[in-house]
Structures are given as C-alpha cells and as structure tokens.
Design a protein around this motif. Structure first.
Motif, PDB file in Angstrom:
ATOM      1  N   PRO A  32     -45.376 -64.592  16.319  1.00 19.09           N
ATOM      2  CA  PRO A  32     -45.004 -65.961  14.942  1.00 19.09           C
ATOM      3  C   PRO A  32     -46.630 -66.150  15.206  1.00 19.09           C
ATOM      4  CG  PRO A  32     -44.480 -66.818  17.420  1.00 19.09           C
ATOM      5  CD  PRO A  32     -44.753 -64.419  17.079  1.00 19.09           C
ATOM      6  N   ARG A  33     -47.290 -67.172  14.103  1.00 19.56           N
ATOM      7  CA  ARG A  33     -48.724 -68.029  14.081  1.00 19.56           C
ATOM      8  C   ARG A  33     -48.105 -69.589  14.906  1.00 19.56           C
ATOM      9  NH1 ARG A  33     -51.399 -66.270   9.781  1.00 19.56           N
ATOM     10  NH2 ARG A  33     -51.325 -63.940  10.254  1.00 19.56           N
ATOM     11  N   ILE A  34     -48.875 -69.913  15.533  1.00 16.13           N
ATOM     12  CA  ILE A  34     -48.125 -71.197  16.490  1.00 16.13           C
ATOM     13  C   ILE A  34     -47.500 -72.558  15.820  1.00 16.13           C
ATOM     14  CG2 ILE A  34     -49.822 -73.432  17.366  1.00 16.13           C
ATOM     15  CD1 ILE A  34     -52.781 -70.870  17.377  1.00 16.13           C
ATOM     16  N   ALA A  35     -48.316 -72.431  14.667  1.00 16.26           N
ATOM     17  CA  ALA A  35     -47.283 -73.630  13.763  1.00 16.26           C
ATOM     18  C   ALA A  35     -45.455 -73.304  14.063  1.00 16.26           C
ATOM     19  CB  ALA A  35     -47.961 -73.985  12.522  1.00 16.26           C
ATOM     20  N   ASP A  36     -45.562 -71.991  14.240  1.00 19.10           N
ATOM     21  CA  ASP A  36     -44.203 -71.108  13.959  1.00 19.10           C
ATOM     22  C   ASP A  36     -43.365 -71.362  15.494  1.00 19.10           C
ATOM     23  OD1 ASP A  36     -44.244 -70.620  11.204  1.00 19.10           O
ATOM     24  OD2 ASP A  36     -45.193 -68.371  10.639  1.00 19.10           O
ATOM     25  N   ALA A  37     -44.403 -70.889  16.359  1.00 14.62           N
ATOM     26  CA  ALA A  37     -43.962 -70.848  17.600  1.00 14.62           C
ATOM     27  C   ALA A  37     -43.470 -72.588  18.079  1.00 14.62           C
ATOM     28  CB  ALA A  37     -45.032 -70.332  18.091  1.00 14.62           C
ATOM     29  N   VAL A  38     -44.358 -73.440  17.607  1.00 18.13           N
ATOM     30  CA  VAL A  38     -44.582 -74.800  17.649  1.00 18.13           C
ATOM     31  C   VAL A  38     -42.660 -75.878  17.242  1.00 18.13           C
ATOM     32  CG1 VAL A  38     -45.225 -77.317  17.584  1.00 18.13           C
ATOM     33  CG2 VAL A  38     -46.443 -75.161  18.338  1.00 18.13           C
ATOM     34  N   ARG A  39     -42.893 -75.614  15.902  1.00 20.49           N
ATOM     35  CA  ARG A  39     -41.581 -75.479  15.219  1.00 20.49           C
ATOM     36  C   ARG A  39     -40.421 -74.655  16.407  1.00 20.49           C
ATOM     37  NH1 ARG A  39     -42.753 -72.805  11.485  1.00 20.49           N
ATOM     38  NH2 ARG A  39     -43.895 -74.475   9.898  1.00 20.49           N
ATOM     39  N   ALA A  40     -40.195 -73.100  15.819  1.00 18.28           N
ATOM     40  CA  ALA A  40     -39.563 -72.871  17.435  1.00 18.28           C
ATOM     41  C   ALA A  40     -38.815 -73.119  18.414  1.00 18.28           C
ATOM     42  CB  ALA A  40     -39.477 -71.625  17.363  1.00 18.28           C
ATOM     43  N   LEU A  95     -62.055 -69.868  24.477  1.00 18.65           N
ATOM     44  CA  LEU A  95     -62.564 -70.342  25.335  1.00 18.65           C
ATOM     45  C   LEU A  95     -63.954 -71.396  25.122  1.00 18.65           C
ATOM     46  CD1 LEU A  95     -64.371 -68.736  27.562  1.00 18.65           C
ATOM     47  CD2 LEU A  95     -66.242 -67.901  26.215  1.00 18.65           C
ATOM     48  N   ALA A  96     -63.562 -71.762  23.597  1.00 24.75           N
ATOM     49  CA  ALA A  96     -64.672 -72.964  24.132  1.00 24.75           C
ATOM     50  C   ALA A  96     -63.946 -73.634  22.738  1.00 24.75           C
ATOM     51  CB  ALA A  96     -66.248 -72.671  23.375  1.00 24.75           C
ATOM     52  N   PRO A  97     -64.522 -74.786  21.727  1.00 26.02           N
ATOM     53  CA  PRO A  97     -64.814 -75.166  20.483  1.00 26.02           C
ATOM     54  C   PRO A  97     -65.086 -74.010  19.036  1.00 26.02           C
ATOM     55  CG  PRO A  97     -65.642 -76.548  21.916  1.00 26.02           C
ATOM     56  CD  PRO A  97     -65.442 -75.426  22.946  1.00 26.02           C
ATOM     57  N   GLY A  98     -64.304 -74.404  18.103  1.00 25.03           N
ATOM     58  CA  GLY A  98     -65.243 -73.273  16.894  1.00 25.03           C
ATOM     59  C   GLY A  98     -63.604 -73.537  16.456  1.00 25.03           C
ATOM     60  N   TYR A  99     -64.030 -72.435  15.803  1.00 24.95           N
ATOM     61  CA  TYR A  99     -62.642 -71.922  14.336  1.00 24.95           C
ATOM     62  C   TYR A  99     -61.312 -71.758  14.985  1.00 24.95           C
ATOM     63  CZ  TYR A  99     -60.157 -69.937  11.061  1.00 24.95           C
ATOM     64  OH  TYR A  99     -59.324 -68.912   9.346  1.00 24.95           O
ATOM     65  N   PHE A 100     -61.223 -71.226  16.178  1.00 28.91           N
ATOM     66  CA  PHE A 100     -59.550 -70.322  16.003  1.00 28.91           C
ATOM     67  C   PHE A 100     -59.633 -71.823  17.146  1.00 28.91           C
ATOM     68  CE2 PHE A 100     -61.188 -66.233  15.775  1.00 28.91           C
ATOM     69  CZ  PHE A 100     -59.753 -66.052  14.829  1.00 28.91           C
ATOM     70  N   ALA A 101     -60.161 -72.800  17.751  1.00 32.21           N
ATOM     71  CA  ALA A 101     -59.464 -74.299  18.750  1.00 32.21           C
ATOM     72  C   ALA A 101     -59.557 -75.078  17.389  1.00 32.21           C
ATOM     73  CB  ALA A 101     -61.289 -74.852  19.419  1.00 32.21           C
ATOM     74  N   GLY A 102     -60.030 -75.114  16.520  1.00 30.16           N
ATOM     75  CA  GLY A 102     -59.013 -76.072  14.880  1.00 30.16           C
ATOM     76  C   GLY A 102     -58.372 -75.247  15.128  1.00 30.16           C
ATOM     77  N   VAL A 123     -55.672 -73.988  17.052  1.00 30.08           N
ATOM     78  CA  VAL A 123     -54.344 -74.593  17.355  1.00 30.08           C
ATOM     79  C   VAL A 123     -54.789 -75.960  17.632  1.00 30.08           C
ATOM     80  CG1 VAL A 123     -54.374 -74.789  20.049  1.00 30.08           C
ATOM     81  CG2 VAL A 123     -55.564 -73.083  19.153  1.00 30.08           C
ATOM     82  N   ARG A 124     -55.395 -76.878  17.258  1.00 32.78           N
ATOM     83  CA  ARG A 124     -55.643 -78.530  16.509  1.00 32.78           C
ATOM     84  C   ARG A 124     -54.599 -78.793  15.675  1.00 32.78           C
ATOM     85  NH1 ARG A 124     -61.107 -78.580  17.974  1.00 32.78           N
ATOM     86  NH2 ARG A 124     -61.231 -79.064  15.847  1.00 32.78           N
ATOM     87  N   GLY A 125     -54.636 -77.961  14.727  1.00 33.97           N
ATOM     88  CA  GLY A 125     -54.342 -78.262  13.468  1.00 33.97           C
ATOM     89  C   GLY A 125     -52.784 -77.234  13.657  1.00 33.97           C
ATOM     90  N   ALA A 126     -51.953 -77.123  14.627  1.00 31.34           N
ATOM     91  CA  ALA A 126     -50.697 -75.967  14.300  1.00 31.34           C
ATOM     92  C   ALA A 126     -49.773 -77.219  14.313  1.00 31.34           C
ATOM     93  CB  ALA A 126     -50.925 -75.078  15.316  1.00 31.34           C
ATOM     94  N   GLY A 127     -49.635 -78.595  14.776  1.00 28.04           N
ATOM     95  CA  GLY A 127     -48.556 -79.297  14.963  1.00 28.04           C
ATOM     96  C   GLY A 127     -47.763 -79.660  16.402  1.00 28.04           C
ATOM     97  N   ALA A 138     -51.505 -70.480  22.524  1.00 29.61           N
ATOM     98  CA  ALA A 138     -52.078 -70.512  21.440  1.00 29.61           C
ATOM     99  C   ALA A 138     -53.149 -69.490  21.220  1.00 29.61           C
ATOM    100  CB  ALA A 138     -52.187 -71.420  21.028  1.00 29.61           C
ATOM    101  N   ALA A 139     -53.126 -68.583  21.419  1.00 26.59           N
ATOM    102  CA  ALA A 139     -53.566 -67.477  20.764  1.00 26.59           C
ATOM    103  C   ALA A 139     -54.770 -66.806  19.318  1.00 26.59           C
ATOM    104  CB  ALA A 139     -53.677 -66.376  22.347  1.00 26.59           C
ATOM    105  N   ALA A 140     -55.859 -66.845  19.570  1.00 25.38           N
ATOM    106  CA  ALA A 140     -56.471 -66.032  17.934  1.00 25.38           C
ATOM    107  C   ALA A 140     -55.697 -65.077  17.355  1.00 25.38           C
ATOM    108  CB  ALA A 140     -57.955 -65.432  18.689  1.00 25.38           C
TER     109      ALA A 140
END
Length: 225
Positions: free
Chosen positions: A163-171, A187-194, A196-200, A125-127
């Motif tokens: 693909p977005r992270i959620a789509d890759a998870v679904r696939a 690299l660290a907690p923040g917007y993009f880490a959030g 990733v956590r919310g992508a299912g 899961a990348a930015a």
C-alpha cells in the motif's frame, strides 16, 4: 588499511546533502586511520563506479550503501561497480540493523512530544521497491520498531508497490486510530521525505539523519564486510 566508500542515493535537496555529509563526517571521526569517502548512485557526483576505480588503486575497498534496504541501487549500480574487483567488497544496507529501529523510536518520541496516546497508530513510511528482498527488509524494520513502541505498526510505501503511505494512513484511521503517526524510514530530507510529509498523517517524524547511532550502523556494516 581498507577504504570505506559511503555510497548514498544522492539528492537535489541542500538539507539532504548536508545531513548525509554530516553522517559521513561522524563515521570519519569514529574511524581514525581509515579513509572514508563519499560516492553516489544518482543525482550527485562522484558516481560509485569512478570512486571504486580510483580508490582500489591504493587500497582495498568496502562500499557501504547508505540505503535502508536492498533494491536496484544495491543489486545493480553498486554491485556492478564492485563485482569485477577481488579487492572490493559490498556491505549490507543499513535498514535492518537493530540500532535503526532505536533511532526510529527516538524520532517518533520527539515528533509526539514524548507522550503516546491511546488510539495511536504508526505507519512505517518507506521509499518502496518491487524487489522482494527490499520488502522483507522493510517488514523486518517494522517488526523491530513495533517491539520498541506501545502502538501498532503498519507499512506504507512512497513508490513501486502497495500500500502507498496515504492508503496505509487511511486504513489505520478506518481501523480506529485517533492519531496516525508516520515514521519516516528515510535517511535524510529530500524527495521521499517530502512524499512522507504529504501523505496525510497527523504527525510525521524526522528522517533518521546524522545520528551517532546511524554512524555506528555504517561502521558495523563496514566491519562485517
């Protein structure tokens, strides 16, 4: 002496700021006699341009992007600060270094409790960036990770491209995975880490963080430049 300017994105997250500061401290501890300072391309101060202007008056400078791939911030923000000065150089970003894949694998093992299961699949899961070179960097990171773990690796992006992270998870689930694990290529907690956590994903690894191996990557990029 050459000054190392550790240039990160910047974040509003207090945890993210602490992790980046801890990583810079690890670099500083491993390089006695080298001046190591922080700079940012967004959100936080001091900005990269002002730090370069200040530090180059006393020393040669190498800017090491605390970023995981090339993209707008390396090609524009950092390059604009570096390019006018013969005594300032720009190192490569961190993400394609072999040690980064090792840290990713360590974070994954911790997230799953050390046990891989039949039917596991990993989404790196990348930015995300529309820059083709950034895509190539992420693909290289995914290939390096896949060589270290007993599960297939695909890629999902938080922004900019598909693909977005959620789509890759679904696939991955549609392809038969019984457990999908998101490898946080941040690299660290923040917007993009959030994001990733919310992508299912069923399991999400921690960001790369202030790992001693990440400090070694920064130092290697500095020395290579």
């Amino acid at each position: 002496m050459t000054t190392l300017v550790a240039c990160s994105h910047g974040t509003d997250s207090a945890d993210g700021r602490r992790v980046v500061a801890d990583l810079v401290s690890l670099v500083r501890d491993r390089m006695p006699g080298v001046r190591v300072v922080q700079a940012f391309v967004d959100v936080q101060e001091p900005d990269i341009a002002s730090v370069v202007e200040q530090e180059r008056t006393a020393d040669d400078v190498v800017v090491v992007p605390l970023l995981l791939s090339v993209g707008f911030h390396t090609a524009v923000d950092i390059a604009k600060a570096v390019r006018p000065h013969a005594d300032v150089r720009q190192a490569d970003p961190l993400g394609t270094h072999p040690l980064v894949a090792q840290v990713l694998a360590t974070r994954l093992r911790a997230a799953i409790g050390g046990t891989w299961l039949d039917g596991d699949a990993v989404v790196l899961a990348a930015a995300g960036s529309s820059n083709p070179a950034a895509v190539a960097d992420v693909e290289a990171a995914a290939a390096a990770l896949a060589a270290l773990i007993p599960a297939p690796v695909t890629i999902g992006y938080a922004s900019a491209i598909e693909p977005r992270i959620a789509d890759a998870v679904r696939a991955a689930r549609e392809a038969g995975a019984t457990r999908v694990i998101a490898a946080s290529h941040v690299l660290a907690p923040g917007y993009f880490a959030g994001l990733v956590r919310g992508a299912g994903a069923d399991v999400v690894s921690a960001p790369l963080g202030a790992d001693p191996r990440m400090a070694d990557v920064v130092i290697d990029r500095f020395r290579s430049a």
